[in-house]
Design an enzyme around this catalytic site. Structure first.
Site, PDB file in Angstrom:
ATOM      1  N   SER A  11      62.429  15.525  12.960  1.00 33.77           N
ATOM      2  CA  SER A  11      62.431  14.349  13.852  1.00 33.77           C
ATOM      3  C   SER A  11      62.880  13.025  13.324  1.00 33.77           C
ATOM      4  O   SER A  11      63.004  12.992  12.103  1.00 33.77           O
ATOM      5  CB  SER A  11      60.860  14.093  14.133  1.00 33.77           C
ATOM      6  OG  SER A  11      60.363  15.092  14.786  1.00 33.77           O
ATOM      7  N   SER A  45      62.581  18.893  18.016  1.00 34.03           N
ATOM      8  CA  SER A  45      62.463  17.570  17.328  1.00 34.03           C
ATOM      9  C   SER A  45      61.847  16.485  17.957  1.00 34.03           C
ATOM     10  O   SER A  45      61.929  16.507  19.220  1.00 34.03           O
ATOM     11  CB  SER A  45      63.870  17.293  16.759  1.00 34.03           C
ATOM     12  OG  SER A  45      64.148  16.079  15.944  1.00 34.03           O
ATOM     13  N   ASP A  95      62.739  12.920  18.815  1.00 39.85           N
ATOM     14  CA  ASP A  95      63.372  11.855  18.606  1.00 39.85           C
ATOM     15  C   ASP A  95      63.309  10.603  19.377  1.00 39.85           C
ATOM     16  O   ASP A  95      63.591  10.745  20.535  1.00 39.85           O
ATOM     17  CB  ASP A  95      64.916  12.368  18.717  1.00 39.85           C
ATOM     18  CG  ASP A  95      65.206  13.538  18.072  1.00 39.85           C
ATOM     19  OD1 ASP A  95      64.481  13.753  16.827  1.00 39.85           O
ATOM     20  OD2 ASP A  95      65.848  14.320  18.371  1.00 39.85           O
TER      21      ASP A  95
END
Length: 369
Positions: A243, A281, A283
């Protein structure tokens, strides 16, 4: 501490004096770094490789004065508390904290405790912004090692000036492109008519697969594929599934919608380093403007109705600020990778540093250095 420019990388744009988010007047950054223990994981006892990062948009004196703000989620497998209220009102108040995934609650409580200590009269309502990335590869993440007092200490440590990078604060236990990751920052000066404003980025980098790594347009990841214990183990998730949290700050007068537009440009800077924003992830990006003090209201109403007046950059003149966001995000990630050093954590798991000599050879062969 090695950074992209001291390494010799040709970075575009003009940075501020510290090439850091703290070049934005009023912005302060502080860390609490927690490193202790070695050897096998003993949940609750360590090893510990974690911490807290605090960003104060208006410094201590102005922490209750809201800023215009916007956020953007490229991939939502992560947390940024308070983001729904930012989307609703376009206002950001209180220090912003970044930590590990399982320490969000402790940091949330810490912001409230710190705010009440500083302003005992501020008891009506608080919704702190706390963001996270996962450091469980190196850290005893379930061990409850980050406490509210560590969040308070990070806020108390916040200051302007140079910002330490690499394995510090919330970035202590993070990995990036199969190398040691962590905390990084950069800034750009943007000319706007007769005025000059600053755009700064702070990145907590915990993302990317080794093969993706690109440095100033040169794909170096495949040539640095060896010594990759994080991905060779493949013990938790597919490579590149970490991340990244990015905070963009500016003193340019912007509307909340313009801050959101800046946050939407963050992925373009990340993409220059090679990532495509892999599934799983987290983000998540926040952008704020600390211009127009006293003019943004986001909480409880004033005793008497009034009108707010905002000065803001014209929409059709905003492109240089977009460009600055892309530049500072790319450079902040490169600063993370160049500053971080090899770290060994729980169960002897190792996150290797980016090898400077080999990177220099690769870039010299491509005539970048």
């Amino acid at each position: 501490m090695t950074r992209a420019r001291s390494f010799g990388l040709p970075m575009p744009g003009t940075p501020g004096p510290n090439n850091a988010i703290t070049d934005v007047p009023g912005v302060e950054v502080g860390y609490t770094t927690l490193i202790s223990g070695d050897g096998p994981l003993r949940p609750g006892a360590g090893p510990v490789r974690t911490g807290v990062t605090a960003l104060l948009p208006r410094g201590r004196a102005g922490f209750l004065d809201p800023c215009a703000a916007g956020m953007y989620s490229l991939n939502g497998n992560g947390e940024m508390t308070g983001s729904h209220w930012i989307a609703e009102t376009g206002a950001l108040t209180l220090p912003v904290l970044i930590t590990n995934t399982h320490a969000v609650g402790a940091c949330h409580r810490g912001v409230i405790d710190w705010s009440l200590r500083e302003r005992p009269d501020a008891r009506e309502w608080m919704l702190p912004v706390v963001a996270e990335t996962w450091d469980g590869y190196l850290n005893d993440i379930d061990g409850d090692h980050v406490r509210p007092e560590h969040a308070i200490a990070a806020i108390d440590a916040a200051s302007g000036g140079p910002v330490e990078e690499g394995s510090v604060g919330g970035g202590t236990g993070m990995n990036c492109y199969g190398f040691k990751g962590g905390s990084g920052t950069s800034s750009r000066v943007v000319e706007y008519g007769s005025d000059a404003f600053t755009v700064g980025a702070f990145v907590q980098a915990n993302f990317g697969s080794r093969r993706q790594l690109t440095v100033r347009g040169v794909p170096v990841g495949a040539d640095l594929a060896d010594d990759n214990p994080i991905e060779d183990d493949d013990w938790l998730a597919p490579p590149g599934s970490g991340s990244v949290i990015v905070v963009i700050a500016t003193d340019a007068p912007l509307l909340p919608g313009q801050c959101t537009a800046l946050a939407r440009r963050v992925p373009m800077g990340l993409a220059l380093t090679g990532t495509y924003g892999g599934h799983s992830s987290g983000d998540i990006f926040l952008a704020f403007s600390n211009a127009n003090p006293g003019a943004i209201s986001g909480g409880f109403p004033d005793p008497e109705p009034r009108y707010d007046t905002l000065r803001f950059v014209q929409w059709n003149q905003i492109n240089p600020f977009y460009e600055a966001v892309v530049q500072v995000v790319e450079e902040a990630v490169l600063n993370v990778l160049l500053a971080a050093r090899t770290m060994v954590g729980r169960d002897g798991l190792r996150s290797p540093a980016l090898p400077h000599d080999r990177l220099r050879d690769l870039l010299t062969a491509r005539r970048l250095l």
